[in-house]
Design an enzyme around this catalytic site. Structure first.
Site, mmCIF file in Angstrom:
data_model
loop_
_atom_site.group_PDB
_atom_site.id
_atom_site.type_symbol
_atom_site.label_atom_id
_atom_site.label_comp_id
_atom_site.label_asym_id
_atom_site.label_seq_id
_atom_site.Cartn_x
_atom_site.Cartn_y
_atom_site.Cartn_z
ATOM 1 N N SER A 30 0.846 -1.191 0.000
ATOM 2 C CA SER A 30 0.000 0.000 0.000
ATOM 3 C C SER A 30 0.881 1.239 0.000
ATOM 4 C CB SER A 30 -0.901 -0.004 1.239
ATOM 5 O OG SER A 30 -1.806 1.075 1.209
ATOM 6 N N ASP A 31 0.436 2.263 -0.693
ATOM 7 C CA ASP A 31 1.158 3.532 -0.677
ATOM 8 C C ASP A 31 0.137 4.658 -0.784
ATOM 9 O OD1 ASP A 31 4.012 4.660 -0.755
ATOM 10 O OD2 ASP A 31 2.978 5.811 -2.301
ATOM 11 N N GLN A 32 0.464 5.786 -0.181
ATOM 12 C CA GLN A 32 -0.491 6.889 -0.122
ATOM 13 C C GLN A 32 0.218 8.217 -0.345
ATOM 14 O OE1 GLN A 32 -2.185 8.158 3.807
ATOM 15 N NE2 GLN A 32 -4.079 7.445 2.878
ATOM 16 N N GLY B 107 -2.855 3.691 -3.125
ATOM 17 C CA GLY B 107 -2.705 2.531 -3.994
ATOM 18 C C GLY B 107 -2.662 1.284 -3.136
#
Length: 194
Positions: free
Chosen positions: A69-71, A106
């Protein structure tokens, strides 16, 4: 596919706490990927690429579903990073006062046995109240959100900064969209509710 191990490719305690809500045993690994944005890469492209890269970067020796996960936080078209210190946190919150910002998160689930990756992007909007300088400084001093994109912790006192929140999953704001994750796990054969 109950023989699959679930792995969270993150060292974030916030993401770990969110994943614990699903009551599925999991382990964590530190992802190994370059998080530098590519030239002309949109925020959406960046978070999707990094989520997939994080999930695929972990060395796994058994059949696993690996979550990446990425933000990023975007205000007026610009990506806002983590402030890292008090001065930058105050500057970020001052710029965000009375404004709306967007978080793009994501999410990817990588199947280490098949090599297949399923991914998606979740969007969440935050509308800030008009804030005084004293309110901003008081908030920063109380919560010290130096390692949070946008300089706030929505799961804590940060909620006092907001006028309105818009999105399908409040967990997205903390960094792991659980509603989307449940769908991606199901696509890989893992049913959260059995």
């Amino acid at each position: 596919m109950e023989n699959y191990q679930l792995v969270l490719a993150s060292t974030s305690p916030f993401r770990q706490q969110l994943l614990e809500k699903l009551a599925i045993p999991f382990s964590t690994l530190s992802p190994n990927c370059d998080e530098t944005p590519l030239e002309d890469e949109s925020p959406q492209q960046l978070v999707l690429r990094l989520a997939e890269s994080k999930a695929q970067s972990c060395q796994i020796n058994q059949p696993s579903l690996v979550i990446g996960s990425d933000q990023v936080c975007v205000i007026n078209g610009n990506i806002v990073g983590k402030p890292h210190n008090r001065q930058n946190a105050i500057a970020q919150l001052t710029a965000q006062s009375g404004q709306s910002i967007v978080f793009y998160t994501g999410l990817a689930v990588y199947n280490s046995e098949t090599g297949e990756t399923r991914s998606c992007i979740d969007e969440f909007k935050v509308h800030f109240r008009p804030l005084t300088q004293a309110q901003i400084e008081r908030y920063v001093d109380k919560e010290q959100p130096f390692y949070c994109a946008g300089s706030f912790k929505s799961e804590g006192l940060g909620i006092a900064l907001f006028e309105k929140l818009e999105g399908k999953d409040p967990n997205t704001l903390v960094g792991l969209p659980l509603i989307d994750l449940i769908d991606l796990l199901a696509q890989q054969g893992m049913q959260v509710l059995g």
